[in-house]
Design an enzyme around this catalytic site. Structure first.
Site, short mmCIF file in Angstrom:
data_model
loop_
_atom_site.label_atom_id
_atom_site.label_comp_id
_atom_site.label_asym_id
_atom_site.label_seq_id
_atom_site.Cartn_x
_atom_site.Cartn_y
_atom_site.Cartn_z
N ARG A 3 47.25 39.63 42.85
CA ARG A 3 46.66 40.88 43.34
C ARG A 3 47.24 41.34 44.67
NH1 ARG A 3 40.43 39.97 45.50
NH2 ARG A 3 40.74 38.00 46.57
N HIS A 8 39.64 42.49 37.13
CA HIS A 8 38.41 42.49 37.95
C HIS A 8 37.97 43.95 38.19
CE1 HIS A 8 35.73 41.69 41.29
NE2 HIS A 8 36.11 40.45 41.45
N ARG A 56 39.77 46.46 48.22
CA ARG A 56 38.42 46.36 47.65
C ARG A 56 38.17 47.52 46.69
NH1 ARG A 56 35.77 42.38 47.13
NH2 ARG A 56 35.96 41.82 49.33
N GLU A 98 34.04 42.48 34.24
CA GLU A 98 35.43 42.03 34.25
C GLU A 98 35.81 41.36 32.94
OE1 GLU A 98 35.81 39.62 37.82
OE2 GLU A 98 34.11 40.69 38.68
O1 TA6 Z 1 34.07 38.52 40.29
C1 TA6 Z 1 33.05 38.21 41.13
C2 TA6 Z 1 33.60 37.51 42.35
O2 TA6 Z 1 34.28 36.34 42.00
C3 TA6 Z 1 32.43 37.27 43.30
O3 TA6 Z 1 32.07 35.92 43.39
C4 TA6 Z 1 32.81 37.94 44.59
O4 TA6 Z 1 33.09 37.11 45.61
C5 TA6 Z 1 33.93 38.87 44.14
O5 TA6 Z 1 34.54 38.33 43.03
C6 TA6 Z 1 34.91 39.41 45.15
O6 TA6 Z 1 35.88 38.52 45.54
P1 TA6 Z 1 36.93 38.91 46.68
O7 TA6 Z 1 37.83 37.72 46.81
O8 TA6 Z 1 37.66 40.13 46.19
O9 TA6 Z 1 36.12 39.20 47.91
#
Ligand code: TA6
Length: 299
Positions: A102, A171, A76, A273
């Site tokens: 990732r 991201h 994260r 992003e």
């Molecule tokens: O980029 C935004 C997003 O797609 C959100 O909808 C949110 O869920 C986030 O990414 C995080 O995604 P993750 O799969 O890393 O929990």
């Protein structure tokens, strides 16, 4: 775990003090950059940049204090590479969110001390066809160039015999002083998809944050600015070959619900992003490649 051992990586790619490889939490391997212009840290799993801090400045890239460091798990924070799909897989519910790049183990293929003092490190992820969620073949390369600016270039090469269609995102998670005072400039008048209600809307004025925001801006400008009065700075994000910009802050409830995020961490972070997602998907013909590029600068 890494395809090469840490001693082998250091023997082949270390650059004096500027670039060194180390074992880190969860048995993962990390590249540490410290070249006088900036420091940075990259996890070889996901080729995921986790920190970038120009000398004399506060950290720019946000990484959760509660992040999990585990094989095959997403970390994260930082800059996860979402590829070859962004968000949910277009057809398969059992596929991981945001693709497999990732959490995959990337190979280091090049390192270089540039004459201007910056450090470049290149990673490669060969993606042979016939994986459960990715029948096509492709070759992925990520180049990071670390200095007072940070450059990221993600190149998808279609080395298969048929066209491929992908969605993708760098991201990027940013540190902000206080999300409630922060604005994103450069998206004024853009059409966006609101992921929270599926609506198609138009931005008026700057993007500000007083609740959860999860939006895909289309035909977005090549320059977005995070205006952060809390930290007395702006982060300029320049991009090329990026038809979408995703803006996300989970706000209080979602932040508290995520095990890898501290309850009030949403106050100090923001994702902006560089991307090609939803109907901005990209088709790459056989033998062709596509380069998604972004450059971060502090002002
Ligand atoms: O980029 C935004 C997003 O797609 C959100 O909808 C949110 O869920 C986030 O990414 C995080 O995604 P993750 O799969 O890393 O929990």
């Amino acid at each position: 775990m890494s395809i090469m051992s840490v001693p082998a990586l250091n023997a082949q790619f270390a650059l004096d003090n500027a670039l060194q490889f180390h074992n880190g939490p969860g048995g993962l391997v990390f590249a540490h950059i410290d070249n006088g212009l900036a420091t940075a840290r990259v996890c070889l799993q996901g080729a995921q940049l986790l920190d970038w801090q120009p000398t004399g400045e506060k950290p720019v890239i946000w990484c959760s204090n509660a992040a999990r460091y585990e094989t095959d798990a997403a970390i994260r924070g930082g800059v996860p590479v979402c590829w070859p799909w962004f968000g949910a897989h277009p057809h398969r519910r059992d596929a991981p969110a945001h693709g497999f790049a990732r959490t995959a183990l990337w190979r280091v293929i090049h390192s270089e001390a540039l004459t201007d003092g910056r450090t470049r490190i290149d990673f490669e992820l060969p993606c042979p066809g016939n994986t459960p969620f990715w029948p096509e073949g492709a070759q992925l390369q990520l180049s990071l160039t670390v200095g007072r600016t940070l450059e990221m270039a993600l190149v998808t090469e279609n080395n298969s015999a048929l066209p491929i269609t992908i969605t993708q995102a760098l991201h990027s998670y940013f540190v902000v002083g206080d999300i409630r005072q922060t604005q994103v400039l450069g998206l004024e008048n853009c059409e966006y998809t609101d992921k929270l209600d599926g609506g198609h809307k138009q931005q008026s004025g700057a993007v500000f944050f007083d609740r959860e925001i999860d939006r895909i801006y289309h035909s977005s400008d090549t320059l977005c600015v995070i205006d952060d009065p809390g930290l007395h700075r702006q982060i300029h994000i320049r991009a090329t070959n990026s038809a979408s910009t995703v803006v996300w802050n989970p706000w209080q409830e979602k932040s508290a619900a995520m095990a890898d995020m501290e309850d009030d961490a949403y106050l100090g972070m923001l994702c902006v992003e560089t991307a090609n997602v939803a109907h901005d998907e990209v088709t790459i013909n056989a033998g062709q490649s596509r380069r998604l590029w972004s450059e971060l600068t502090l002002r």
